[in-house]
Motif scaffolding. Structure first.
Motif, PDB file in Angstrom:
ATOM      1  N   GLU A  57       0.817  -1.210   0.000  1.00  0.00           N
ATOM      2  CA  GLU A  57       0.000   0.000   0.000  1.00  0.00           C
ATOM      3  C   GLU A  57       0.856   1.268   0.000  1.00  0.00           C
ATOM      4  O   GLU A  57       0.389   2.343  -0.394  1.00  0.00           O
ATOM      5  N   ARG A  58       2.103   1.138   0.434  1.00  0.00           N
ATOM      6  CA  ARG A  58       3.002   2.299   0.480  1.00  0.00           C
ATOM      7  C   ARG A  58       3.819   2.455  -0.803  1.00  0.00           C
ATOM      8  O   ARG A  58       4.599   3.407  -0.926  1.00  0.00           O
ATOM      9  N   VAL A  59       3.644   1.538  -1.734  1.00  0.00           N
ATOM     10  CA  VAL A  59       4.389   1.613  -2.997  1.00  0.00           C
ATOM     11  C   VAL A  59       3.615   2.484  -3.986  1.00  0.00           C
ATOM     12  O   VAL A  59       2.446   2.215  -4.261  1.00  0.00           O
ATOM     13  N   PRO A  60       4.227   3.525  -4.549  1.00  0.00           N
ATOM     14  CA  PRO A  60       3.528   4.356  -5.534  1.00  0.00           C
ATOM     15  C   PRO A  60       3.033   3.517  -6.705  1.00  0.00           C
ATOM     16  O   PRO A  60       3.720   2.599  -7.167  1.00  0.00           O
ATOM     17  N   GLU A  61       1.845   3.831  -7.180  1.00  0.00           N
ATOM     18  CA  GLU A  61       1.237   3.068  -8.274  1.00  0.00           C
ATOM     19  C   GLU A  61       2.135   3.033  -9.504  1.00  0.00           C
ATOM     20  O   GLU A  61       2.222   2.016 -10.200  1.00  0.00           O
ATOM     21  N   ARG A  62       2.806   4.138  -9.784  1.00  0.00           N
ATOM     22  CA  ARG A  62       3.672   4.186 -10.969  1.00  0.00           C
ATOM     23  C   ARG A  62       4.801   3.163 -10.858  1.00  0.00           C
ATOM     24  O   ARG A  62       5.086   2.445 -11.823  1.00  0.00           O
ATOM     25  N   LYS A  63       5.448   3.100  -9.698  1.00  0.00           N
ATOM     26  CA  LYS A  63       6.533   2.143  -9.520  1.00  0.00           C
ATOM     27  C   LYS A  63       6.020   0.712  -9.636  1.00  0.00           C
ATOM     28  O   LYS A  63       6.641  -0.147 -10.276  1.00  0.00           O
ATOM     29  N   LEU A  64       4.884   0.455  -9.017  1.00  0.00           N
ATOM     30  CA  LEU A  64       4.303  -0.883  -9.077  1.00  0.00           C
ATOM     31  C   LEU A  64       3.980  -1.262 -10.515  1.00  0.00           C
ATOM     32  O   LEU A  64       4.228  -2.398 -10.949  1.00  0.00           O
ATOM     33  N   GLY A  65       3.460  -0.315 -11.266  1.00  0.00           N
ATOM     34  CA  GLY A  65       3.118  -0.576 -12.661  1.00  0.00           C
ATOM     35  C   GLY A  65       4.337  -0.872 -13.511  1.00  0.00           C
ATOM     36  O   GLY A  65       4.307  -1.761 -14.373  1.00  0.00           O
ATOM     37  N   ILE A  66       5.419  -0.152 -13.273  1.00  0.00           N
ATOM     38  CA  ILE A  66       6.641  -0.392 -14.049  1.00  0.00           C
ATOM     39  C   ILE A  66       7.217  -1.767 -13.733  1.00  0.00           C
ATOM     40  O   ILE A  66       7.627  -2.507 -14.638  1.00  0.00           O
ATOM     41  N   VAL A  67       7.253  -2.124 -12.452  1.00  0.00           N
ATOM     42  CA  VAL A  67       7.775  -3.444 -12.054  1.00  0.00           C
ATOM     43  C   VAL A  67       6.991  -4.550 -12.751  1.00  0.00           C
ATOM     44  O   VAL A  67       7.570  -5.486 -13.324  1.00  0.00           O
ATOM     45  N   ARG A  68       5.676  -4.449 -12.732  1.00  0.00           N
ATOM     46  CA  ARG A  68       4.845  -5.492 -13.335  1.00  0.00           C
ATOM     47  C   ARG A  68       4.996  -5.512 -14.857  1.00  0.00           C
ATOM     48  O   ARG A  68       5.088  -6.578 -15.472  1.00  0.00           O
ATOM     49  N   SER A  69       5.053  -4.338 -15.476  1.00  0.00           N
ATOM     50  CA  SER A  69       5.159  -4.268 -16.939  1.00  0.00           C
ATOM     51  C   SER A  69       6.519  -4.758 -17.432  1.00  0.00           C
ATOM     52  O   SER A  69       6.602  -5.488 -18.421  1.00  0.00           O
ATOM     53  N   VAL A  70       7.580  -4.360 -16.733  1.00  0.00           N
ATOM     54  CA  VAL A  70       8.922  -4.778 -17.142  1.00  0.00           C
ATOM     55  C   VAL A  70       9.091  -6.285 -16.965  1.00  0.00           C
ATOM     56  O   VAL A  70       9.682  -6.955 -17.820  1.00  0.00           O
ATOM     57  N   SER A  71       8.566  -6.837 -15.876  1.00  0.00           N
ATOM     58  CA  SER A  71       8.694  -8.281 -15.664  1.00  0.00           C
ATOM     59  C   SER A  71       7.928  -9.059 -16.731  1.00  0.00           C
ATOM     60  O   SER A  71       8.403 -10.087 -17.226  1.00  0.00           O
ATOM     61  N   GLN A  72       6.747  -8.552 -17.117  1.00  0.00           N
ATOM     62  CA  GLN A  72       5.977  -9.206 -18.179  1.00  0.00           C
ATOM     63  C   GLN A  72       6.704  -9.122 -19.518  1.00  0.00           C
ATOM     64  O   GLN A  72       6.800 -10.111 -20.247  1.00  0.00           O
ATOM     65  N   ALA A  73       7.252  -7.959 -19.820  1.00  0.00           N
ATOM     66  CA  ALA A  73       7.979  -7.788 -21.076  1.00  0.00           C
ATOM     67  C   ALA A  73       9.229  -8.659 -21.113  1.00  0.00           C
ATOM     68  O   ALA A  73       9.559  -9.246 -22.154  1.00  0.00           O
ATOM     69  N   ALA A  74       9.914  -8.758 -19.986  1.00  0.00           N
ATOM     70  CA  ALA A  74      11.121  -9.585 -19.928  1.00  0.00           C
ATOM     71  C   ALA A  74      10.768 -11.053 -20.137  1.00  0.00           C
ATOM     72  O   ALA A  74      11.470 -11.780 -20.861  1.00  0.00           O
ATOM     73  N   HIS A  75       9.678 -11.507 -19.527  1.00  0.00           N
ATOM     74  CA  HIS A  75       9.276 -12.914 -19.701  1.00  0.00           C
ATOM     75  C   HIS A  75       8.918 -13.196 -21.159  1.00  0.00           C
ATOM     76  O   HIS A  75       9.315 -14.231 -21.713  1.00  0.00           O
ATOM     77  N   GLN A  76       8.192 -12.302 -21.781  1.00  0.00           N
ATOM     78  CA  GLN A  76       7.832 -12.514 -23.184  1.00  0.00           C
ATOM     79  C   GLN A  76       9.074 -12.538 -24.074  1.00  0.00           C
ATOM     80  O   GLN A  76       9.139 -13.321 -25.027  1.00  0.00           O
ATOM     81  N   ARG A  77      10.064 -11.705 -23.731  1.00  0.00           N
ATOM     82  CA  ARG A  77      11.302 -11.705 -24.518  1.00  0.00           C
ATOM     83  C   ARG A  77      12.047 -13.017 -24.346  1.00  0.00           C
ATOM     84  O   ARG A  77      12.595 -13.567 -25.310  1.00  0.00           O
ATOM     85  N   VAL A  78      12.068 -13.544 -23.125  1.00  0.00           N
ATOM     86  CA  VAL A  78      12.692 -14.845 -22.874  1.00  0.00           C
ATOM     87  C   VAL A  78      12.021 -15.915 -23.728  1.00  0.00           C
ATOM     88  O   VAL A  78      12.689 -16.744 -24.364  1.00  0.00           O
ATOM     89  N   CYS A  79      10.702 -15.892 -23.774  1.00  0.00           N
ATOM     90  CA  CYS A  79       9.957 -16.886 -24.564  1.00  0.00           C
ATOM     91  C   CYS A  79      10.288 -16.779 -26.048  1.00  0.00           C
ATOM     92  O   CYS A  79      10.478 -17.794 -26.729  1.00  0.00           O
ATOM     93  N   VAL A  80      10.361 -15.557 -26.540  1.00  0.00           N
ATOM     94  CA  VAL A  80      10.682 -15.342 -27.965  1.00  0.00           C
ATOM     95  C   VAL A  80      12.081 -15.859 -28.276  1.00  0.00           C
ATOM     96  O   VAL A  80      12.301 -16.534 -29.295  1.00  0.00           O
ATOM     97  N   LEU A  81      13.036 -15.566 -27.410  1.00  0.00           N
ATOM     98  CA  LEU A  81      14.408 -16.015 -27.639  1.00  0.00           C
ATOM     99  C   LEU A  81      14.496 -17.537 -27.636  1.00  0.00           C
ATOM    100  O   LEU A  81      15.235 -18.133 -28.426  1.00  0.00           O
ATOM    101  N   LEU A  82      13.742 -18.165 -26.755  1.00  0.00           N
ATOM    102  CA  LEU A  82      13.769 -19.624 -26.698  1.00  0.00           C
ATOM    103  C   LEU A  82      13.098 -20.245 -27.916  1.00  0.00           C
ATOM    104  O   LEU A  82      13.560 -21.248 -28.455  1.00  0.00           O
TER     105      LEU A  82
END
Length: 236
Positions: free
Chosen positions: A140-165
């Motif tokens: 609850e103390r984490v700014p929404e923007r930071k939380l959104g970036i963490v979630r978006s970057v992790s999703q993008a990184a996972h999709q990139r891993v899948c594409v590379l594989l």
């Protein structure tokens, strides 16, 4: 945000993708994080799942590497089944808990693992994964923007891993000794421990590891393990 995505799309090594995502999350204040790359039709807490963890106490990671202890962790499967972000505390309460689950939760508390949250990551061909993050204080103390970036970057990184594989379909030929070394690498053993198991000198094991990484087109251990599982070179 586009800058993060552009950088991820430009990376061509699985390990580099994962470490880039780790770095971004650290800059945003994440103190510990994990990425569970799960073989198809398997559990995110099985012994075959590759766990890329950063920021956790080494003693905790040693416990988590033990298959029975890891299997008592219900949080990843509950987050994946829920299909959306859950805090660890929410995941604990979303379903009935076994005595093994309660022991695991008690160990979490004793190790200060209280305020984290889990996120499901979705990829092509049902190649999904689980990730967890902890800022060290309530979400609850984490700014929404930071939380959104963490979630978006992790999703993008996972999709990139899948594409590379998916883009890697070449047959990789390993010698019998390289297969033995790779099997123990996948099981999370250090190179020194592998040397003891196989009765090889540390330098010899390092040489085999370098050959394996080169054949798998990876620059680090995690990328090599993920790719080895994708290609079916090892099963556990």
């Amino acid at each position: 945000m586009q800058g993060y995505f552009g950088k991820i799309e430009a990376l061509i090594d699985v390990g580099e993708v994962l470490w880039y995502a780790v770095g971004v999350c650290e800059e945003l204040g994440v103190v510990r994080q994990s990425y569970h790359f799960t073989p198809l039709f398997d559990s995110p807490t099985s012994e075959r799942t590759v766990v890329h963890a950063h920021g956790f106490d080494p003693a905790w990671l040693k416990y988590y590497d033990e298959s029975d202890f890891r299997k008592s962790d219900p949080i990843p499967e509950r987050v994946m089944a829920f299909g959306a972000m859950l805090t660890w505390e929410e995941a604990k309460k979303i379903a009935p808990n076994s005595s093994e689950n309660e022991v695991f939760f008690d160990a979490m508390r004793k190790n200060g693992l209280i305020h984290g949250f889990g996120v499901p990551l979705f990829g092509p061909r049902s190649r999904n994964a689980y990730a967890s993050f902890d800022f060290g204080f309530p979400i609850e103390r984490v700014p929404e923007r930071k939380l959104g970036i963490v979630r978006s970057v992790s999703q993008a990184a996972h999709q990139r891993v899948c594409v590379l594989l998916e883009s890697t379909r070449d047959r990789v030929e390993l010698s019998q000794r390289e297969e033995e070394v790779l099997t123990w690498i996948v099981r999370g053993k250090s190179l020194s421990v592998i040397g003891d198991i196989l009765d090889l000198s540390p330098d010899t094991v390092k040489t085999y590891a370098k050959r394996i990484y080169a054949k798998l087109g990876s620059t680090d251990r995690v990328g090599a393990v993920v790719k080895a599982l994708k290609l079916g070179l090892v099963t556990a």
